[in-house]
Design an enzyme around this catalytic site. Structure first.
Site, PDB file in Angstrom:
ATOM      1  N   HIS A  95      -2.619  -4.738   4.550  1.00 25.54           N
ATOM      2  CA  HIS A  95      -2.565  -6.010   4.066  1.00 25.54           C
ATOM      3  C   HIS A  95      -1.568  -6.481   5.104  1.00 25.54           C
ATOM      4  O   HIS A  95      -0.435  -5.820   5.575  1.00 25.54           O
ATOM      5  CB  HIS A  95      -2.217  -6.156   2.777  1.00 25.54           C
ATOM      6  CG  HIS A  95      -3.169  -6.187   1.629  1.00 25.54           C
ATOM      7  ND1 HIS A  95      -3.651  -6.866   1.063  1.00 25.54           N
ATOM      8  CD2 HIS A  95      -3.437  -4.649   1.231  1.00 25.54           C
ATOM      9  CE1 HIS A  95      -4.645  -6.398   0.178  1.00 25.54           C
ATOM     10  NE2 HIS A  95      -4.567  -5.077   0.566  1.00 25.54           N
ATOM     11  N   GLU A 104       1.313  -3.153  -5.272  1.00 28.70           N
ATOM     12  CA  GLU A 104       0.845  -1.632  -4.815  1.00 28.70           C
ATOM     13  C   GLU A 104       2.150  -1.182  -4.369  1.00 28.70           C
ATOM     14  O   GLU A 104       2.020  -0.127  -3.315  1.00 28.70           O
ATOM     15  CB  GLU A 104      -0.271  -1.557  -3.923  1.00 28.70           C
ATOM     16  CG  GLU A 104      -1.088  -0.509  -4.234  1.00 28.70           C
ATOM     17  CD  GLU A 104      -2.478  -0.367  -3.285  1.00 28.70           C
ATOM     18  OE1 GLU A 104      -3.104   0.634  -3.597  1.00 28.70           O
ATOM     19  OE2 GLU A 104      -2.836  -1.218  -2.951  1.00 28.70           O
ATOM     20  N   ASP A 121      -1.720  -9.832  -4.435  1.00 31.93           N
ATOM     21  CA  ASP A 121      -3.198  -9.292  -3.965  1.00 31.93           C
ATOM     22  C   ASP A 121      -4.089  -9.716  -5.346  1.00 31.93           C
ATOM     23  O   ASP A 121      -4.044  -8.749  -6.258  1.00 31.93           O
ATOM     24  CB  ASP A 121      -3.170  -7.885  -3.507  1.00 31.93           C
ATOM     25  CG  ASP A 121      -4.282  -7.256  -3.121  1.00 31.93           C
ATOM     26  OD1 ASP A 121      -5.306  -8.165  -3.473  1.00 31.93           O
ATOM     27  OD2 ASP A 121      -4.563  -6.211  -3.243  1.00 31.93           O
ATOM     28  N   ASN A 147      -7.259  -9.809  -4.722  1.00 34.58           N
ATOM     29  CA  ASN A 147      -8.630  -8.912  -4.912  1.00 34.58           C
ATOM     30  C   ASN A 147     -10.030  -9.813  -5.061  1.00 34.58           C
ATOM     31  O   ASN A 147     -10.832  -9.145  -5.323  1.00 34.58           O
ATOM     32  CB  ASN A 147      -8.434  -7.740  -5.715  1.00 34.58           C
ATOM     33  CG  ASN A 147      -8.056  -6.527  -4.951  1.00 34.58           C
ATOM     34  OD1 ASN A 147      -8.590  -6.268  -3.818  1.00 34.58           O
ATOM     35  ND2 ASN A 147      -7.100  -5.863  -5.674  1.00 34.58           N
ATOM     36  N   ASN A 184       0.794  -1.031   0.138  1.00 33.77           N
ATOM     37  CA  ASN A 184       0.002   0.116  -0.112  1.00 33.77           C
ATOM     38  C   ASN A 184       0.853   1.441  -0.094  1.00 33.77           C
ATOM     39  O   ASN A 184       0.721   2.189   0.910  1.00 33.77           O
ATOM     40  CB  ASN A 184      -0.918  -0.077   1.110  1.00 33.77           C
ATOM     41  CG  ASN A 184      -2.072   1.031   1.099  1.00 33.77           C
ATOM     42  OD1 ASN A 184      -2.287   1.584   0.000  1.00 33.77           O
ATOM     43  ND2 ASN A 184      -2.959   1.365   2.148  1.00 33.77           N
TER      44      ASN A 184
END
Length: 293
Positions: free
Chosen positions: A277, A58, A173, A175, A32
Site C-alpha cells: 500500500h 496491519e 485500509d 478493502n 503490511n
C-alpha cells in the site's frame, strides 16, 4: 519519494479574506507488517513527511515493538489482534490525545485489532480520528460474513462520531473499491470480494446523509481513475499501475471542506516500496468552530 497529488475544486474559505492557517497533516497507511516496512525504508519516508497524526493498519507486531520502532516522539495508541501476526491498528500523534477508545461498538471485534479512535483538541475544536482495517473478505466464507458485520458496525458508529465531535475522520485500509474509478480492472472483479455490489452499497451509505461522511481524496481528485493506493506484489501490477484505491480518509463535512491537498505517496519504483500500500496524506486547515468564514 515521488508523490502523485490529487487535485480538484473544493468550496472553501478564500485565503485572500482570511489569514493562512497552519495545516494539520494526517497520514494513513497499511504497513503490511511494521517490522518489514521499517526494514524496507518506512522510517525514511516518515522522516521526510512532517506528519502530525499517523494512522497505521496491519501492524502485525507486539506493542513493545511498535513503540520501539516509532520512537519516543510519538503518543501511540495501538491495539493488537488476538491472533498473533494478524491485523493490528494504531494511531501515532505528536500531540497527546484527550481521550482514546479501542473498540467499534460490537464486542465481536474487541480483540480483532481492527479499530481505534482518539480525540484531539485542535484550535478550539474537538477532532476525532479513527484508524480502521476492514477485512479483505472471501465470497461464501466466514471471512465475508465478518466483513459485512464489521461494515454494519461502521454504519452504526459513523453517525455517532459525526454527532459526537466538531470534526471526525475515519481512515485506513477499508478493502473496498467504491466505484469503477477505484479499480483498474473493475470489470473482472464485480464478483470478487473488494468490489461486490453489496460491499460498495455500504460506501454509498457512508457518503450519504445517513452517515454524513465525505471521501476526501475523491472530493479533491474528481471523477478520474485512481489514484490507486494498493498494488499486488506479484507481476507488473505496480509498474503498470494496475491498482486498487482501497485506502481512504473519510471526513465529516466541514473537515472535508478544509482539506487543501491529498497525496498518494507512490514509491518511485517497485523495489523501493515499503508496503504493498502507499500512504494517503491529507493536509487540513481547521478553523475554530466559533469563527465565521
Amino acid at each position: 519519494m515521488n508523490q502523485k497529488t490529487l487535485r480538484g475544486k473544493v468550496d472553501r474559505v478564500s485565503p485572500a479574506s482570511n489569514p493562512p492557517q497552519k495545516s494539520l497533516r494526517i497520514a494513513s497507511v497499511n504497513v503490511n507488517g511494521i517490522r518489514a516496512a521499517y526494514k524496507r525504508g518506512m522510517q525514511e519516508w516518515l522522516d521526510g513527511r512532517d506528519v502530525d497524526i499517523l494512522c497505521l493498519q496491519e501492524v502485525r507486531a507486539p506493542d513493545a515493538v511498535v513503540r520501539s520502532l516509532l520512537g519516543d516522539d510519538w503518543h501511540i495508541l495501538h491495539t493488537e489482534a488476538e491472533a498473533k501476526g494478524r491485523a493490528g491498528v494504531a494511531i501515532a500523534s505528536r500531540q497527546e490525545p484527550t481521550a482514546t477508545r479501542t473498540t467499534i461498538g460490537d464486542s465481536y471485534f474487541d480483540t480483532a485489532g481492527r479499530w481505534v479512535e482518539a480525540d484531539f483538541a485542535v484550535d478550539g475544536a474537538t477532532l476525532t480520528v479513527a484508524s480502521a482495517y476492514v477485512h479483505s473478505g472471501e465470497v461464501g466464507t466466514q471471512k465475508q460474513d465478518d466483513k459485512y458485520r464489521f461494515l454494519d458496525a461502521m454504519v452504526t458508529r459513523l453517525p455517532q462520531l459525526r454527532d459526537g465531535a466538531d470534526h471526525a475522520v475515519v481512515m485506513g485500509d477499508l478493502n473496498v473499491g467504491h466505484t469503477e474509478h477505484d479499480i483498474r480492472n473493475w470489470k473482472g472483479n464485480v464478483k470478487n470480494a473488494g468490489f461486490l455490489p453489496e460491499e460498495r452499497a455500504y460506501f454509498d451509505r457512508f457518503f450519504s446523509e445517513e452517515c454524513g461522511f465525505v471521501d476526501v481524496a475523491r472530493l479533491l481528485a474528481g471523477d478520474v481513475d485512481g489514484p490507486y493506493t494498493w498494488w499486488s506484489w506479484r507481476g507488473k501490477a505496480f509498474d503498470n499501475d494496475t491498482g486498487w484505491r482501497i485506502d481512504y480518509q473519510m471526513a465529516t463535512q466541514a473537515l472535508a471542506k478544509s482539506a487543501v491537498t491529498a497525496d498518494v505517496d507512490r514509491a518511485p519504483s517497485w523495489d523501493t516500496r515499503f508496503s504493498d500500500h502507499a500512504p494517503l496524506v491529507v493536509d487540513y486547515q481547521l478553523q475554530d468552530p466559533g469563527q465565521t468564514p
